[in-house]
Write a protein that holds these residues in place. Structure first.
Motif, PDB file in Angstrom:
ATOM      1  N   ASP A 553       1.172  -1.515   0.000  1.00 55.02           N
ATOM      2  CA  ASP A 553      -0.059  -0.047  -0.329  1.00 55.02           C
ATOM      3  C   ASP A 553       0.864   1.386  -0.422  1.00 55.02           C
ATOM      4  OD1 ASP A 553      -2.145   2.057   0.563  1.00 55.02           O
ATOM      5  OD2 ASP A 553      -2.366   1.285   2.274  1.00 55.02           O
ATOM      6  N   LEU A 554       1.212   2.324  -1.393  1.00 57.48           N
ATOM      7  CA  LEU A 554       1.542   3.618  -1.096  1.00 57.48           C
ATOM      8  C   LEU A 554       1.298   4.412  -1.821  1.00 57.48           C
ATOM      9  CD1 LEU A 554       4.269   1.072  -3.414  1.00 57.48           C
ATOM     10  CD2 LEU A 554       5.087   2.969  -1.600  1.00 57.48           C
ATOM     11  N   ARG A 555      -0.118   4.273  -1.193  1.00 56.85           N
ATOM     12  CA  ARG A 555      -1.159   5.290  -1.336  1.00 56.85           C
ATOM     13  C   ARG A 555      -0.614   6.475  -0.631  1.00 56.85           C
ATOM     14  NH1 ARG A 555      -6.555   3.355   1.240  1.00 56.85           N
ATOM     15  NH2 ARG A 555      -5.121   2.610   2.637  1.00 56.85           N
ATOM     16  N   GLN A 556      -0.510   7.641  -1.298  1.00 51.36           N
ATOM     17  CA  GLN A 556       0.367   9.227  -1.356  1.00 51.36           C
ATOM     18  C   GLN A 556       1.598   8.880  -0.442  1.00 51.36           C
ATOM     19  OE1 GLN A 556      -3.002  10.520   2.098  1.00 51.36           O
ATOM     20  NE2 GLN A 556      -4.082  10.745   0.557  1.00 51.36           N
ATOM     21  N   ALA A 557       2.240   8.227  -0.733  1.00 46.94           N
ATOM     22  CA  ALA A 557       3.470   7.716  -0.441  1.00 46.94           C
ATOM     23  C   ALA A 557       4.596   8.365  -1.079  1.00 46.94           C
ATOM     24  CB  ALA A 557       3.994   6.630  -0.679  1.00 46.94           C
ATOM     25  N   HIS A 558       4.927   9.456  -0.344  1.00 48.33           N
ATOM     26  CA  HIS A 558       6.100  10.087  -1.238  1.00 48.33           C
ATOM     27  C   HIS A 558       7.715   9.189  -2.217  1.00 48.33           C
ATOM     28  CE1 HIS A 558       7.601  14.492  -2.272  1.00 48.33           C
ATOM     29  NE2 HIS A 558       8.848  14.052  -2.293  1.00 48.33           N
ATOM     30  N   LEU A 559       7.542   8.909  -3.300  1.00 47.41           N
ATOM     31  CA  LEU A 559       8.501   8.579  -3.781  1.00 47.41           C
ATOM     32  C   LEU A 559       9.548   8.889  -4.671  1.00 47.41           C
ATOM     33  CD1 LEU A 559       6.215   5.677  -4.207  1.00 47.41           C
ATOM     34  CD2 LEU A 559       7.596   5.237  -3.272  1.00 47.41           C
ATOM     35  N   ARG A 560       9.599  10.540  -4.681  1.00 48.75           N
ATOM     36  CA  ARG A 560      10.448  11.092  -5.288  1.00 48.75           C
ATOM     37  C   ARG A 560      11.585  10.858  -5.450  1.00 48.75           C
ATOM     38  NH1 ARG A 560       9.473  17.376  -6.246  1.00 48.75           N
ATOM     39  NH2 ARG A 560      10.979  18.053  -7.365  1.00 48.75           N
ATOM     40  N   GLY A 561      12.612  10.933  -5.813  1.00 51.58           N
ATOM     41  CA  GLY A 561      13.679  10.993  -5.865  1.00 51.58           C
ATOM     42  C   GLY A 561      14.938   9.439  -5.465  1.00 51.58           C
ATOM     43  N   CYS A 562      13.540   8.536  -5.525  1.00 52.77           N
ATOM     44  CA  CYS A 562      14.391   7.295  -4.895  1.00 52.77           C
ATOM     45  C   CYS A 562      14.831   6.881  -6.006  1.00 52.77           C
ATOM     46  CB  CYS A 562      12.952   6.533  -3.770  1.00 52.77           C
ATOM     47  SG  CYS A 562      11.501   5.938  -5.108  1.00 52.77           S
ATOM     48  N   ASP A 563      15.431   5.001  -6.006  1.00 54.42           N
ATOM     49  CA  ASP A 563      15.721   4.138  -6.761  1.00 54.42           C
ATOM     50  C   ASP A 563      15.172   2.898  -6.733  1.00 54.42           C
ATOM     51  OD1 ASP A 563      17.582   3.142  -8.197  1.00 54.42           O
ATOM     52  OD2 ASP A 563      19.480   3.184  -6.761  1.00 54.42           O
ATOM     53  N   PRO A 564      14.441   2.635  -8.045  1.00 57.95           N
ATOM     54  CA  PRO A 564      13.399   1.509  -7.472  1.00 57.95           C
ATOM     55  C   PRO A 564      14.154   0.879  -8.499  1.00 57.95           C
ATOM     56  CG  PRO A 564      12.348   2.944  -9.229  1.00 57.95           C
ATOM     57  CD  PRO A 564      13.691   4.085  -8.747  1.00 57.95           C
ATOM     58  N   ILE A 565      15.296   0.135  -8.949  1.00 58.24           N
ATOM     59  CA  ILE A 565      16.138  -0.588  -9.858  1.00 58.24           C
ATOM     60  C   ILE A 565      15.512  -1.625  -9.722  1.00 58.24           C
ATOM     61  CG2 ILE A 565      17.852  -0.818 -11.135  1.00 58.24           C
ATOM     62  CD1 ILE A 565      19.180   1.801 -10.726  1.00 58.24           C
ATOM     63  N   SER A 566      15.154  -1.837 -10.750  1.00 55.52           N
ATOM     64  CA  SER A 566      14.309  -4.129 -10.838  1.00 55.52           C
ATOM     65  C   SER A 566      13.637  -3.800  -9.805  1.00 55.52           C
ATOM     66  CB  SER A 566      15.780  -4.177 -10.888  1.00 55.52           C
ATOM     67  OG  SER A 566      15.957  -4.225 -12.380  1.00 55.52           O
ATOM     68  N   CYS A 567      12.403  -3.055  -9.756  1.00 61.05           N
ATOM     69  CA  CYS A 567      11.724  -3.921  -8.099  1.00 61.05           C
ATOM     70  C   CYS A 567      10.752  -3.921  -7.985  1.00 61.05           C
ATOM     71  CB  CYS A 567      11.710  -1.689  -7.233  1.00 61.05           C
ATOM     72  SG  CYS A 567      10.210  -1.580  -5.841  1.00 61.05           S
ATOM     73  N   ASN A 568       9.727  -4.611  -7.723  1.00 62.24           N
ATOM     74  CA  ASN A 568       8.706  -5.045  -8.037  1.00 62.24           C
ATOM     75  C   ASN A 568       7.693  -4.377  -7.205  1.00 62.24           C
ATOM     76  OD1 ASN A 568       6.375  -6.743  -8.280  1.00 62.24           O
ATOM     77  ND2 ASN A 568       7.434  -8.861  -7.499  1.00 62.24           N
ATOM     78  N   MET A 569       6.572  -4.638  -8.327  1.00 59.24           N
ATOM     79  CA  MET A 569       5.720  -3.072  -7.264  1.00 59.24           C
ATOM     80  C   MET A 569       4.505  -4.040  -7.708  1.00 59.24           C
ATOM     81  SD  MET A 569       6.639   0.609  -7.141  1.00 59.24           S
ATOM     82  CE  MET A 569       7.871   0.917  -6.339  1.00 59.24           C
ATOM     83  N   HIS A 570       4.419  -5.079  -8.623  1.00 61.79           N
ATOM     84  CA  HIS A 570       3.355  -5.912  -8.986  1.00 61.79           C
ATOM     85  C   HIS A 570       1.991  -5.779  -7.981  1.00 61.79           C
ATOM     86  CE1 HIS A 570       1.643  -9.428 -11.801  1.00 61.79           C
ATOM     87  NE2 HIS A 570       0.480  -9.777 -10.597  1.00 61.79           N
ATOM     88  N   GLY A 571       0.463  -5.679  -8.436  1.00 57.25           N
ATOM     89  CA  GLY A 571      -0.401  -5.195  -7.632  1.00 57.25           C
ATOM     90  C   GLY A 571      -0.446  -4.276  -6.678  1.00 57.25           C
ATOM     91  N   ALA A 572       1.115  -3.027  -6.249  1.00 57.54           N
ATOM     92  CA  ALA A 572       1.059  -2.338  -5.662  1.00 57.54           C
ATOM     93  C   ALA A 572      -0.016  -1.250  -5.610  1.00 57.54           C
ATOM     94  CB  ALA A 572       2.038  -1.575  -5.246  1.00 57.54           C
ATOM     95  N   ASN A 573      -0.780  -1.042  -4.879  1.00 58.38           N
ATOM     96  CA  ASN A 573      -1.696   0.443  -4.410  1.00 58.38           C
ATOM     97  C   ASN A 573      -0.649   1.675  -4.275  1.00 58.38           C
ATOM     98  OD1 ASN A 573      -3.707   2.442  -4.466  1.00 58.38           O
ATOM     99  ND2 ASN A 573      -4.878   1.829  -2.373  1.00 58.38           N
ATOM    100  N   LEU A 574      -0.768   2.614  -5.623  1.00 61.76           N
ATOM    101  CA  LEU A 574       0.123   3.602  -5.577  1.00 61.76           C
ATOM    102  C   LEU A 574      -0.623   4.533  -5.871  1.00 61.76           C
ATOM    103  CD1 LEU A 574       2.412   1.994  -7.853  1.00 61.76           C
ATOM    104  CD2 LEU A 574       3.451   4.294  -5.451  1.00 61.76           C
ATOM    105  N   ARG A 575      -1.808   4.924  -5.667  1.00 60.89           N
ATOM    106  CA  ARG A 575      -3.117   6.373  -5.635  1.00 60.89           C
ATOM    107  C   ARG A 575      -2.904   6.985  -5.209  1.00 60.89           C
ATOM    108  NH1 ARG A 575      -9.813   5.067  -6.559  1.00 60.89           N
ATOM    109  NH2 ARG A 575      -9.335   6.974  -7.241  1.00 60.89           N
ATOM    110  N   ASP A 576      -2.360   7.737  -5.443  1.00 58.80           N
ATOM    111  CA  ASP A 576      -1.669   9.505  -5.362  1.00 58.80           C
ATOM    112  C   ASP A 576      -0.793   9.666  -4.835  1.00 58.80           C
ATOM    113  OD1 ASP A 576      -4.878  10.428  -5.117  1.00 58.80           O
ATOM    114  OD2 ASP A 576      -5.206   9.649  -4.241  1.00 58.80           O
TER     115      ASP A 576
END
Length: 859
Positions: A553-576
């Motif tokens: 659950d990544l709703r309203q999470a602040h991911l700016r500038g992070c390094d998600p190389i080869s990251c698995n976000m299958h089915g993740a909730n990234l709303r807002d």
């Protein structure tokens, strides 16, 4: 004489009616009217912490009576019984002035326990409300608000002093003054009529006339009085029902709704303090979170009603039908029931415990789900195996209690005393234990998944499994330098704490609660974050390389500038969520199949790296971006679309219609925009570096602050309405208009694309042409003396006879160019490459340059 006697009987009858009317009229004077206060749109109330800090005194108390009541301000002074002082100290009873009706924007008289913010001298028994805004000086004493007050003030509450202040005398309402005067007038008229009647009887004056006048006068008086009484009696009832059928959060305190059929009405969160609901039909009615303190519900039908979290303190429920009613977390303390109250055994037991304690009660394995037992004394009680899921045990005394094997999932156990309690094998999943005392408690084998342990007190005698002890340490101690790599923190509640710069490499964080947690620059590489709650988490600059965020659950999470190389976000909730500017390497793939990105900020994100499927959900704008990247179409109609801030790096849009499109800050670097219609489009601040704009239509377009470095502008259409910075306007002129003999000395043409332009004979002395790309251009006989030509990339450029005297050519790349007859005297030629470049005996070289050594070819 008979007529006189009949007239006397009539007078006596009217006297009885008048007295009855006056009694009803007096009762009717207590009815209140409703006022309204309009608050400015967007107004934000001061926080409870701000109110607590601003007030001289803060206490929790219950309103007992009111004084100094006026028609304009309604209740202005209220006498309180003080339960505890949060800030300052004072007597058991104190009067507080400053309350007002709805029209005054002042706080109304509180019902039940309330928190009061005030100033003054409590030793004199007199305070005044402290306002920072509207309605904000008195609030209900809800547990979270009480906790915030305690935390803001920073000291434990104290009990009031034993002495009582003298309550102020009750004032007289203006309405009562008017009614009293009216009663005196009526009594005076009655006495006068009686005297006249006696005089008529004795003197035998015109009896018939007096008889008729008396009858008319008394009839008029009686009818007027009864009309006024009926108006005052029934007007407030109609006023109270104005909200039907939606009375959510309505203020109906003191209303008369006896015998009313209220099925289908919603009273959720309504103020029904001291309301008369006797014999009312409330079957299935929503009364959740409503205040029914001291209400009269005798013989009412509440079958199937929703009373979740309702306040029923002092409520009269004798004879009421509560079969099937939802009393989850309802406050039954001091509620009045008897043998005629129809109440299910579970709720009857909870009522017994709440009001009479656990004496003589068998509570082991008892069903106490959703019980409101706040402040209850359950010390040393056997609650082993009991079901207390979702129960409210706020500030309950459970010291020495046996809770072994008990289920307390989701229970609210804030500031409870659990010292020396036996909780072995208990299930405390999701429970709120903040500020509770667990010193000496046995928690062996306890489940604390998702439990909140902030400011929980433990000691050396507290028995706690190693995993949960580590969680307690993380939550309550400074962890800014600790290495937590590879640790098992699955299911832990680590919400809203600071874990910035912590090493959580390969940590097991399955279903961990990291809601609102500061994870700035935290190392989460290869961490197992499946189904973790990262909503509103701050992940700026964190390392998510190869992390597993499947189903997170990544709703309203602040991911700016992070390094998600080869990251698995299958089915993740990234709303807002905020993913703005996340950078990827060319071959990095982020699995977003079945993910929800609706409302997410995808500004400047390169969506080419997203692995999606038909179940991945985007907003329409980003869905269109995905289509433009992965499914390009020639000549696509994109008029008036919003593609602002989109990353369209290297996208193929040739011959598309983007007229009037919003392309603010869009990244179109190296994009194919040949023959594209961009008329009247907004390209403000757009990145058009190395973009192919040949023969594009830019008439009326706004390109202010756009970056056109090395962009191809051959054949571009512009007009007087095209807004273009001077440098790029000059580049357009150079590219599209004849320039023979033009003086361009000292101009800035750095980073531009001058492919195949005719600059023969042009004066470019002192011009800045650094990092310029030119292919096949004609610069023969051009004056480039003292020009900055460092790091240029010129292929097959005709420099025959050009003047490059004292020009700066450091790092230049002049493959296949013509330098015959070129003057390079005193020019700076270091780190240059002249492969396949031609020169002849008329070429003038700097004294330190051997043309053969720089791969030039003599012709």
């Amino acid at each position: 004489m008979k007529s006189i006697q009949s007239f006397g009987k009539l007078i006596n009858g009217c006297r009885v009616l008048i007295c009855f009317a006056l009694v009803l009229l007096t009762l009717g004077t207590s009815i209140e009217q409703t006022y309204a206060c309009s608050v400015v749109q967007g107004y934000i109330h001061p926080s409870i912490t701000e109110r607590a800090n601003a007030a001289e005194f803060v206490f929790e108390g219950t309103a007992e009576t009111s004084a100094s009541i006026t028609l304009e301000n309604r209740f202005s002074t209220v006498v309180f019984t003080v339960h505890r002082w949060f800030k300052g100290s004072g007597p058991l009873m104190v009067s507080v002035t400053g309350f007002g009706g709805g029209g005054s924007c002042l706080s109304s008289i509180p019902y039940g326990k309330a928190i009061i913010f005030a100033n003054g001298d409590p030793s004199a028994g007199y305070l005044s409300l402290n306002y920072l805004g509207v309605y904000d000086a008195a609030i209900p004493a809800y547990p979270p608000d009480v906790a915030e007050v305690v935390e803001a003030i920073g000291v434990e509450p104290i009990l009031p002093e034993a002495t009582k202040s003298t309550p102020p005398k009750m004032g007289i309402r203006v309405e009562q003054v008017g009614i009293t005067g009216f009663m005196l007038v009526v009594v005076f008229a009655e006495v006068l009529l009686w005297l006249l009647l006696n005089a008529f009887q004795k003197r035998g004056l015109i009896l018939r006339l007096a008889h008729r006048i008396g009858i008319c006068a008394l009839a008029l008086l009686v009818l007027s009085t009864m009309g006024l009484v009926l108006y005052l009696l029934f007007y407030p009832r109609f006023q109270a029902l104005d909200c039907l059928p939606n009375c959510v959060s309505a203020d109906l305190h003191g209303a008369n709704l006896g015998n009313a059929d209220l099925r289908g009405v919603s009273f959720h969160g309504a103020n029904l303090w001291r309301v008369n609901l006797r014999r009312a039909d409330l079957r299935g009615v929503d009364l959740g979170a409503s205040v029914l303190s001291e209400a009269d519900l005798r013989h009412s039908n509440l079958a199937g009603a929703d009373l979740d979290s309702a306040w029923l303190r002092g409520t009269d429920l004798r004879g009421a039908n509560l079969i099937g009613a939802n009393l989850n977390l309802a406050d039954l303390n001091e509620a009045i029931i008897d043998d005629t109250t129809q109440l299910e055994s579970r709720w009857h037991l909870i009522w017994q415990v709440a009001n009479h304690g656990a004496v003589n009660q068998m509570l082991n394995k008892a069903d106490l789900r959703g019980a409101n037992l706040s402040d209850a004394d359950l010390a040393k009680v056997d609650l082993s195996g009991a079901n207390l899921d979702g129960a409210n045990l706020r500030q309950a005394n459970l010291s020495g209690a046996d809770l072994s094997g008990a289920s307390l999932q989701g229970a609210y156990i804030w500031r409870a005393n659990l010292s020396k309690a036996n909780l072995s094998g208990a299930n405390l999943g999701g429970a709120n234990l903040n500020l509770s005392d667990l010193s000496g408690a046995n928690l062996n084998g306890v489940n604390l998944a998702q439990a909140s342990l902030k400011k929980v007190e433990i000691d050396g005698e507290t028995r706690l499994d190693a995993k949960w002890y580590l969680v307690w340490e993380i939550v309550n101690r400074d962890m800014t330098v600790q290495d937590l790599s590879g640790t098992d923190l699955s299911g832990a509640n680590l919400s809203e704490i600071d874990l910035s710069e912590i090493d959580l490499n390969e940590a097991f964080l399955y279903e961990t609660n990291l809601n609102g947690t500061n994870l700035r620059e935290t190392n989460l590489s290869r961490a197992d974050l499946r189904k973790a709650n990262l909503s509103a988490a701050f992940l700026q600059g964190c390392n998510l390389q190869e992390a597993n965020l499947e189903g997170a659950d990544l709703r309203q999470a602040h991911l700016r500038g992070c390094d998600p190389i080869s990251c698995n976000m299958h089915g993740a909730n990234l709303r807002d969520a905020n993913l703005e500017g996340i950078q990827f390497n060319n071959f990095d793939i982020v699995d977003l199949q079945a993910a929800d990105l609706r409302g997410a900020n995808l500004r400047r994100v390169d969506l080419r790296n997203f692995q999606v499927d038909e179940t991945t959900r985007f907003d329409d704008k980003w869905q269109l971006v995905m289509e433009l990247i992965h499914k390009p179409e020639v000549g696509r109609d994109l008029r008036s679309v919003d593609l602002s801030w989109a990353n369209l790096f290297q996208v193929d849009l040739h011959e598309a219609n983007l007229g009037k499109a919003d392309l603010t800050r869009v990244n179109l670097e190296e994009a194919d925009l040949s023959r594209v219609n961009l008329s009247e489009s907004i390209l403000h601040g757009a990145n058009l570096r190395a973009a192919n704009l040949s023969h594009a239509d830019l008439r009326g377009a706004d390109l202010r602050w756009a970056d056109l470095n090395r962009a191809i502008l051959d054949g571009v259409k512009v007009d007087e309405t095209t807004r273009l910075d001077n440098k790029w306007l000059l580049l357009w002129e150079i590219t599209n208009a004849p320039l023979a003999g033009r003086d361009l000395s000292g101009v800035d043409l750095s980073w531009v694309n001058l492919g195949e332009v005719d600059l023969s004979g042009v004066n470019l002395s002192g011009a800045d042409l650094s990092y310029t790309y030119i292919f096949g251009a004609d610069l023969s006989r051009a004056n480039l003396s003292e020009a900055n030509l460092s790091e240029i990339e010129w292929r097959k450029v005709d420099l025959h006879g050009a003047n490059l005297q004292q020009a700066k050519l450091g790092g230049a790349f002049l493959v296949g160019s013509d330098l015959r007859g070129t003057n390079l005297y005193e020019s700076l030629l270091f780190d240059i490459y002249l492969g396949e470049t031609e020169y002849d005996n008329s070429t003038i070289w700097p004294v330190d340059i051997d043309p053969i050594k720089v791969d030039a070819i003599e012709k």
